[in-house]
Design an enzyme around this catalytic site. Structure first.
Site, PDB file in Angstrom:
ATOM      1  N   ASP A 156     -26.047   4.789  48.325  1.00 20.88           N
ATOM      2  CA  ASP A 156     -25.265   4.789  47.084  1.00 20.88           C
ATOM      3  C   ASP A 156     -24.139   5.807  47.217  1.00 20.88           C
ATOM      4  O   ASP A 156     -23.921   6.376  48.290  1.00 20.88           O
ATOM      5  CB  ASP A 156     -26.149   5.045  45.859  1.00 20.88           C
ATOM      6  CG  ASP A 156     -26.674   6.477  45.785  1.00 20.88           C
ATOM      7  OD1 ASP A 156     -26.702   7.154  46.831  1.00 20.88           O
ATOM      8  OD2 ASP A 156     -27.059   6.911  44.692  1.00 20.88           O
ATOM      9  N   ASP A 191     -27.968   9.768  48.144  1.00 23.61           N
ATOM     10  CA  ASP A 191     -29.335  10.234  47.969  1.00 23.61           C
ATOM     11  C   ASP A 191     -30.294   9.064  47.744  1.00 23.61           C
ATOM     12  O   ASP A 191     -31.501   9.264  47.625  1.00 23.61           O
ATOM     13  CB  ASP A 191     -29.445  11.264  46.832  1.00 23.61           C
ATOM     14  CG  ASP A 191     -29.082  10.706  45.466  1.00 23.61           C
ATOM     15  OD1 ASP A 191     -28.622   9.555  45.377  1.00 23.61           O
ATOM     16  OD2 ASP A 191     -29.250  11.447  44.469  1.00 23.61           O
ATOM     17  N   SER A 204     -23.259   9.687  41.325  1.00 26.09           N
ATOM     18  CA  SER A 204     -24.259   8.912  42.057  1.00 26.09           C
ATOM     19  C   SER A 204     -23.847   7.452  42.214  1.00 26.09           C
ATOM     20  O   SER A 204     -22.839   7.138  42.830  1.00 26.09           O
ATOM     21  CB  SER A 204     -25.615   9.049  41.361  1.00 26.09           C
ATOM     22  OG  SER A 204     -26.651   8.519  42.133  1.00 26.09           O
ATOM     23  N   ASP A 212     -23.478   8.860  46.438  1.00 25.64           N
ATOM     24  CA  ASP A 212     -23.684  10.216  46.956  1.00 25.64           C
ATOM     25  C   ASP A 212     -24.775  10.266  48.014  1.00 25.64           C
ATOM     26  O   ASP A 212     -25.180  11.345  48.445  1.00 25.64           O
ATOM     27  CB  ASP A 212     -23.979  11.206  45.829  1.00 25.64           C
ATOM     28  CG  ASP A 212     -25.309  10.956  45.141  1.00 25.64           C
ATOM     29  OD1 ASP A 212     -25.793   9.803  45.159  1.00 25.64           O
ATOM     30  OD2 ASP A 212     -25.872  11.905  44.556  1.00 25.64           O
TER      31      ASP A 212
END
Length: 449
Positions: free
Chosen positions: A243, A247, A102, A245
């Protein structure tokens, strides 16, 4: 429930220390066995990743694990977490995997798992996988005729872009908007710019040159200064920062002010309320969301349902009570009509749609409320027992009395660090600082005693 591998968002840790090829192989075998139900058809898993160098190592180890228990593997390459969730369901896969840590820097990595319904796994399923990870699975491996196959899927980027665009009305166009897009050198570095460009926006990208090492480094939703600087330099209408990834998302208005997850949820809540799209008259958010956000929703005739910190708890409450909008102050916003997890790109698109619909500047549309002063401090602690000390209890009770009617306190042990987090907010910043400092001092003294 004590867990050895899974945390609140999959398995995460330092690459090649905690997240090793051996662990990835075992996770692939264990998860494959749990989801490789008895049936005549071939079972399949989709695997996506972000741009960390260690992603190659973990990806191939997972492929070995899944194919060794007879599951076919579809490799997506660098794709956002919400794209992996969507494609898990769209491609009728039995399991979805996202290799990502993440918003962490490149040294870390992680493994997130999605079930066939595209939701993150339940605690019970994760516990079932954990039991198998530490066992010798040799006797349960597939025979030579049952080995799984692996192949790369070429058209997934276009599929995700079309999915994201379909979340907007057919006639929606972002023509006339100059957008600075920060891709965090992460998973959305190709799909996000293409999607916004196809919708008519003028797109200026930063954080779109991943090299395996620079994901989230001085860019992205946790480091918005680069985006603020670029918005001012280019005199853009808006900035968007994802960010690693994708999400999560935060935005920056034309004045350089940061628009966090609370403000974004407020924008979408008002827009969806006006269009009759809210499934229930309210929003689900965590205990960390600002009190100003809650008061703003009340002014709209909406409620705020609070949960523990963590997007999985937000999603669980949304599913339980039938809400279709929820999220976290960090920018992890869940729009459950479209996605089973946070989707930074889709959330930003919903906010831009509200801007276009109202025909006003981003600062006028997306600065929905004035946040109350909020102070968050961490105190090193060996455990939660410090919260049971008399002096700490007395300090917390005194603080609550001082803030009663004009603010609130949240004190909780961290789930990831040996600290106790003390957060206070209220109308009077001096009182908030004083209350937080008094509680932190009591906690420090209790630890030293």
């Amino acid at each position: 429930m004590t867990r050895s591998y899974f945390g609140t968002d999959g398995i995460r840790g330092r690459a090649n220390q905690k997240i090793t090829p051996e662990l990835a192989l075992k996770v692939g075998q264990a998860a494959g066995l749990v989801f490789n139900r008895e049936s005549e058809r071939r079972h399949r898993v989709v695997i996506g990743k972000d741009t960390r160098l260690s992603g190659y190592m973990i990806e191939y180890a997972l492929v070995a694990g899944f194919t060794s228990v007879g599951m076919d593997v579809l490799l997506l390459g660098p794709m956002p977490t919400p794209a992996v969730a969507m494609l898990t369901r769209s491609m009728r896969a039995d399991l979805g995997v996202m290799i990502s840590a993440s918003h962490n820097l490149f040294e870390d990595n992680g493994i997130k798992l999605f079930g066939p319904d595209a939701f993150k796994l339940t605690d019970e399923t994760e516990a079932e996988i954990e039991k198998l990870i530490d066992r010798d699975l040799t006797s349960r491996l597939a025979g030579p005729q049952q080995f799984g196959r692996a192949k790369r899927v070429e058209d997934v980027r276009a599929r995700y872009i079309e999915y994201a665009k379909r979340t907007l009305p057919r006639n929606m166009s972002f023509e006339g908007l100059r957008v600075v897009l920060d891709c965090a050198n992460g998973a959305a570095y190709k799909v996000a710019p293409e999607a916004l460009w196809e919708l008519g926006a003028e797109v200026i990208t930063i954080g779109d040159q991943p090299d395996g090492f620079n994901i989230n480094r001085d860019v992205g939703s946790t480091a918005p200064q680069a985006l603020r600087d670029k918005v001012r330099e280019m005199r853009a209408d808006v900035g968007i920062a994802l960010d690693g990834d994708a999400d999560r998302v935060i935005m920056v208005d034309e004045l350089g002010h940061v628009i966090d997850g609370d403000q974004l949820m407020a924008v979408v809540a008002r827009s969806w309320r006006d269009d009759g799209l809210l499934a229930k008259p309210g929003v689900v958010a965590t205990i960390m969301s600002n009190l100003g956000f809650e008061r703003h929703l009340q002014g709209l005739g909406l409620t705020l349902e609070r949960t523990a910190v963590g997007d999985r708890y937000v999603i669980e409450r949304m599913r339980e009570l039938g809400y279709n909008l929820g999220g976290e102050q960090s920018g992890h916003v869940i729009l459950s009509d479209y996605s089973t997890t946070g989707d930074g790109l889709v959330t930003a698109m919903q906010a831009l749609a509200a801007v276009k619909k109202l025909g006003r500047r981003v600062s006028e549309v997306c600065r929905c409320f004035e946040p109350l002063p909020q102070v968050l401090k961490n105190v090193r602690a060996r455990g939660a027992k410090a919260l049971e000390q008399e002096r700490v209890i007395a300090a917390i009770e005194a603080g609550r009395r001082r803030l009663e009617g004009s603010g609130r306190l949240v004190i909780r042990p961290s789930g990831t660090e040996p600290v106790i987090r003390v957060m206070g907010e209220g109308d009077d910043p001096e009182i908030v600082v004083s209350v937080v400092d008094d509680i932190c001092d009591a906690l420090t003294r209790a630890e030293a005693a």
